[in-house]
Design an enzyme around this catalytic site. Structure first.
Site, PDB file in Angstrom:
ATOM      1  CG  ASP A  13     -18.643  -4.413 -23.524  1.00  0.00           C
ATOM      2  OD1 ASP A  13     -17.409  -4.323 -23.436  1.00  0.00           O
ATOM      3  OD2 ASP A  13     -19.429  -3.919 -22.709  1.00  0.00           O
ATOM      4  N   GLY A  15     -17.085  -6.475 -29.722  1.00  0.00           N
ATOM      5  CA  GLY A  15     -16.042  -7.311 -30.311  1.00  0.00           C
ATOM      6  C   GLY A  15     -15.062  -6.532 -31.177  1.00  0.00           C
ATOM      7  N   GLY A  42     -12.358  -2.356 -22.293  1.00  0.00           N
ATOM      8  CA  GLY A  42     -11.667  -3.634 -22.212  1.00  0.00           C
ATOM      9  C   GLY A  42     -11.839  -4.353 -23.530  1.00  0.00           C
ATOM     10  CG  HIS A  43     -10.795  -3.190 -26.983  1.00  0.00           C
ATOM     11  ND1 HIS A  43     -10.270  -2.274 -27.849  1.00  0.00           N
ATOM     12  CD2 HIS A  43     -11.978  -2.675 -26.583  1.00  0.00           C
ATOM     13  CE1 HIS A  43     -11.109  -1.247 -27.970  1.00  0.00           C
ATOM     14  NE2 HIS A  43     -12.146  -1.465 -27.202  1.00  0.00           N
ATOM     15  CD  GLN A 175     -15.052   3.833 -23.778  1.00  0.00           C
ATOM     16  OE1 GLN A 175     -14.394   4.510 -24.557  1.00  0.00           O
ATOM     17  NE2 GLN A 175     -14.479   3.122 -22.840  1.00  0.00           N
ATOM     18  N   GLY A 251     -16.292  -6.935 -14.262  1.00  0.00           N
ATOM     19  CA  GLY A 251     -16.830  -8.221 -13.819  1.00  0.00           C
ATOM     20  C   GLY A 251     -18.340  -8.200 -13.593  1.00  0.00           C
ATOM     21  NE  ARG A 252     -20.436  -2.584 -14.135  1.00  0.00           N
ATOM     22  CZ  ARG A 252     -20.657  -1.299 -14.403  1.00  0.00           C
ATOM     23  NH1 ARG A 252     -21.480  -0.586 -13.659  1.00  0.00           N
ATOM     24  NH2 ARG A 252     -20.071  -0.719 -15.432  1.00  0.00           N
TER      25      ARG A 252
END
Ligand code: IMP
Ligand code: MG
Length: 334
Positions: A13, A15, A42-43, A175, A251-252
């Site tokens: 995460d 970017g 998730g990118h 990751q 969504g955490r």
């Protein structure tokens, strides 16, 4: 720069999606190969007025001439994959390797129960249990799935041929270094190594064919799931500083801490990174929002970048100044 690998130097995460999509447009990447674990990543790509979140397709898709591949080391969830192919309308330029292992509903179920859910805090996308089946040599592969037949291609062959003919090739890691099964904060890690060497292996490229390893850091550190996070601040404090983020896949809430020079140095070593990118500099220094040249950054922001460079001993060549793909200071040509 025929072959570059992009990886994350913290806990994911940072970017990568943004940096990779910028490189795709700027360097006209003709072949991109997705490495990493699978759809647990998730990118996010923000281009003009559109926001895309991809979990399987390489983040280079916004460059329309880019061939989009998924290497044999990557786990594929056919539902997620087919959905993204449809949404992004990339059917005619996407390919996956016949040897990609397939995530089945029972893997997702296992990932959402027991110690994986309660102690490790995984993303619940089925990747750990699927990699475990793969090691036990009983995983289903992409070549066994009728709906995937039309996408199958020899990914290592395509990637190596592109490199050999001098095309610009990008290997997309996922990751983050400290989520690596080997080098991370075990047991609070993902289900395989995710450093640059692993990313190359995932797509079938040997170490001698790599020209640049770009390591992506964020201006502060975030982490989702369990495990140590040095210097962690409270959610309220993160909100006050503008560091409060919500995870793309689950969504955490993301846990947050200041930029960590020790982790950054070690990550540069583990990945043999040759250049660094730092994203979200505008969150630390709002006056830098949307700056596109180094001289437009504030004195404090420049000092921060120079401090990072003096610690990690490689140049910070790309600086993210806003969510849009084109909000980047690119010092490679300065
Ligand atoms: P898993 O990869 O779903 O098994 O989750 C293992 C650990 O890695 C958990 O702490 C997850 O939150 C974390 N993780 C996995 N993928 C990502 C990612 O793409 N970004 C951030 N954290 C991730
Ligand atoms: Mg992410």
């Amino acid at each position: 720069m025929p072959c570059m690998v992009v990886v994350c130097g913290f806990f994911g995460d940072t970017g990568k999606g943004k940096i990779i999509s910028y490189l795709a447009l700027k360097d006209k990447i003709s072949v991109a190969a997705r490495a990493g674990v699978g759809p647990n990543a998730g990118h996010t790509v923000v281009y003009g007025d559109k926001t895309f979140r991809v979990r399987m397709i390489p983040s280079t898709f916004i460059y329309e001439k880019c061939r989009l591949l998924i290497g044999p080391g990557v786990l594929v969830d056919p539902n997620v994959f087919l959905n993204e192919v449809r949404l992004l309308n990339v059917e005619n330029r996407v390919g996956l390797d016949p040897q990609c292992a397939i995530i089945e509903p029972r893997h997702i179920e296992a990932d959402r129960s027991g110690h994986l859910a309660s102690e490790i805090g995984t993303t619940g996308s089925g990747t750990g249990p699927c990699n475990s089946d793969r090691v036990l040599r009983r995983a289903k592969l992409a070549r066994d799935v009728p709906e995937l037949q039309r996408f199958l291609t020899d990914v290592p062959l395509e990637v190596n041929m592109a490199i050999d003919s001098g095309e610009n090739v990008l290997i997309e890691g996922t990751q983050g270094t400290f989520l690596s099964l080997w080098h991370g904060t075990y047991p609070y890690v993902t289900s395989k190594d995710v450093t640059a060497s692993a990313a190359c292996s995932d797509v079938g490229v040997g170490p001698k064919k790599v020209d640049e390893v770009i390591i992506v850091f964020k201006a502060y550190v975030t982490r989702v799931g369990s495990g140590p996070l040095p210097g962690e601040i409270s959610w309220e404090e993160a909100e006050r500083r503008g560091w409060a983020e919500i995870a793309t896949v689950t969504g955490r809430r993301r846990r947050a801490a200041p930029f960590n020079f020790d982790l950054a140095k070690r990550a540069v070593m583990l990945n043999s990174a040759t250049q660094a990118a730092i994203t979200k500099i505008d969150v630390l220094f709002p006056e830098c929002k949307s700056a596109r040249s180094f001289s437009d950054l504030s004195l404090e922001a420049k000092e921060f970048i120079r401090k990072v460079e003096s610690e990690i001993k490689i140049p910070v060549t790309l600086i993210g100044t806003g969510p849009d793909v084109l909000d980047v200071v690119d010092r490679r040509f300065e």
